[in-house]
Design a protein around this motif. Structure first.
Motif, short mmCIF file in Angstrom:
data_model
loop_
_atom_site.label_atom_id
_atom_site.label_comp_id
_atom_site.label_asym_id
_atom_site.label_seq_id
_atom_site.Cartn_x
_atom_site.Cartn_y
_atom_site.Cartn_z
N GLN A 20 0.83 -1.21 0.00
CA GLN A 20 0.00 0.00 0.00
C GLN A 20 0.87 1.26 0.00
N ARG A 52 -4.10 -7.56 -3.34
CA ARG A 52 -4.19 -8.97 -2.95
C ARG A 52 -2.85 -9.65 -3.16
N GLY A 61 -3.37 -5.52 -7.89
CA GLY A 61 -4.58 -4.75 -7.69
C GLY A 61 -5.01 -4.09 -8.98
N GLN A 98 -14.47 -9.23 1.19
CA GLN A 98 -13.28 -10.07 1.18
C GLN A 98 -13.32 -11.02 -0.03
N ARG A 134 -8.14 4.76 -3.05
CA ARG A 134 -8.02 3.53 -2.29
C ARG A 134 -7.94 2.36 -3.28
N ASP A 172 -16.92 -3.28 -0.51
CA ASP A 172 -16.05 -3.76 0.57
C ASP A 172 -16.34 -5.22 0.86
N GLY A 203 -12.73 -4.18 -6.42
CA GLY A 203 -12.80 -3.05 -5.50
C GLY A 203 -12.72 -1.71 -6.21
N ARG A 214 -7.54 -1.82 -3.65
CA ARG A 214 -7.51 -3.12 -2.97
C ARG A 214 -6.37 -3.96 -3.53
#
Lengths: 292, 292
Positions: free
Chosen positions: B79, B95, B118, B291, B91, B289, B221, B93
């Motif tokens: 990040q 992985r 991402g 998972q 933002r 949002d 995301g 996401r």
DNA sequence: TCAAAAGTGTTCGTTTTACACCCATGT
DNA sequence: ACATGGGTGTAAAACGAACACTTTTGA
């Protein structure tokens, strides 16, 4: 971001699955405390159980693991654990199952752990059970566990897969796959540290062995059911490994379809009640050396 | 196995995908050398391209990456790269996309790299292109590339998915999925170090966004196509991201089925030749949002 | 009037699912 | 004879692939 501060220690933990029928398990065991839950050895259930190899540690029973040597590859370290720590002589195919770097996951130190998973035939495993490290087995899944759980919770349909270490709920429009942890499924944490998560995640990988176009044995790199087996054993293996149930007739037809990896061996097995079952073996065009 | 010997340095490299239509790409670019292959900016193709973010490094163009701080989690470091190295404010996401620990993968030192992947909307990306680090884009896939490659090699049927960074051949009885590397597909290595492998592996993960039961945007995301889009754009996005082609009518019916994640917005778009297309947006019950 | 892309109807073959029945053995 | 599990037949339903046709715009 200075470079010579404390770094996490690097570890590997190995999630090693095996499958065994409960008769064999019961007959070959001298020390009850090495198989959990202990009721497994006492019950008169029959059928296959999916188990994971554990050993004693300062955190209770946990996965076999070790620090990674300075010039070692991660997979090499995992192989070393299987060979030297556990003493398993058979060749085992190990695969990546993610890493775990949550701060505080080990209360003693900052530790980054890799996880590798594999499958080993029970025959190659039984010799090394017990010993100084108390190598033992923890139930991951069995038909009995699955059906009991499903009955209490309104049928299998809601579940994508069930195991003692966690389960996955079928996705729907508003949420994706939802996961329930071992605590939510079994009522308590099973292994030490965050090893329940590791087992669960590795189990998710194992499930793919039965989803893909390849036969499961080629994927796992091991003849988990021995040289010859009945179709119903293969089905129970699949069911237990996937944490779901397949209709009997559909399974049979799928497995025996045109391009099957199975070969009828010509023999039948009458060692169990009911009509004798034809025995099968793996198609000889099969070789167990394949990548993913 | 003494503990205070040299350890590998720990790095993270980030595979950041974006998708953009070639008209937008061409109009907004001031420095040809930041988009590869350069012909992308010159051709009069239309349609969407899947691209990956690169930057200049001592190894040629490569993925943005950095060492992991001593008390940093791997994902935090990833990040940080997106936020501070690349300067992306949105933002994103990220992985896990595996790790790379081959000895010699970095000629200068023993290095263990994690890879995260991402997706970022082109609008959030365009502002940070260029600059001191020469942040740029490398083509991963486009309809033009796919169809050209398939034509040269006897149709799409053999391929499970095509991209410049490698492809996968359909499995058959004797072998599983087979992979061809970027060198075999594109004739040469594209990025420095082993970053071609990283992109390829991350791309394999990206493909799942369009396979699962979830809509791709929830998975990624990010509203990769903006607030409103035509169905054909969504299809091209899917095709390019998966490296395969879907029949037009089948795609439409699947997307507009009972439990669609799409909502017709009531407007039509006549900005392109042909019959005006209805515009769609994401179903409002959707939240980004989730998972995996 | 034509090209280009959106959008729809219909067919046909395959796969999936369900259910029911028969078979061969030990007790 | 009956319980137990192995093994097969069949038919409805669902799904997928293919193809052809209609619609609406700009040039």
């Amino acid at each position: 971001m200075s470079d010579n501060e404390i770094r996490p220690t690097l570890n590997v933990d190995v999630v090693l699955f095996t499958v065994v029928d409960e008769r064999t398990l019961k007959s070959g065991f001298w020390n009850d405390s090495l198989v959990e839950p202990a009721s497994l050895l006492r019950s008169d259930e029959t059928g296959l159980s999916l188990l994971v190899v554990t050993k004693a540690s300062e955190f209770g029973r946990s996965l076999p693991g070790s620090a990674i040597g300075p010039n070692e590859r991660v997979e090499e370290a995992a192989q070393r654990i299987v060979r030297e720590d556990l003493g398993i002589r058979a060749r085992v195919r190990l695969r990546d199952a993610g890493f775990y770097d949550q701060p505080g996951r080990n209360p003693n130190e900052r530790a980054l752990s890799f996880s590798y998973w594999g499958f080993v035939a029970f025959n190659d495993l039984r010799k090394v059970l017990g010993g100084r490290d108390e190598v033992g087995l923890e139930l991951v899944n069995s038909k009995a566990f699955m059906t009991a759980y499903a009955e209490e919770h309104g049928g299998m349909q809601e579940f994508d897969g069930i195991s003692r270490f966690g389960l996955r709920l079928m996705p729907n429009r508003t949420r994706g796959h939802k996961r329930l942890s071992s605590v939510e499924v079994s009522g308590r944490s099973i292994l030490g540290l965050d090893h329940d998560d590791m087992v669960f995640y590795a189990w998710r990988k194992l499930r793919y062995a039965f989803k893909g176009q390849l036969d499961p044995f080629r994927f796992l790199g091991v003849k988990a059911l021995g040289e010859e087996f009945r179709l119903s054993d293969l089905q129970e293996f699949q069911d237990v490994a996937r944490g779901s149930v397949t209709p009997r007739d559909a399974f049979r037809r799928e497995m025996l379809g045109d391009d099957s990896f199975l070969e009828p061996i010509g023999k039948v097995d009458s060692s169990r009640p009911g009509k004798p079952a034809a025995l099968y073996t793996l198609n000889s065009t099969l070789n167990l050396d394949e990548q993913d």
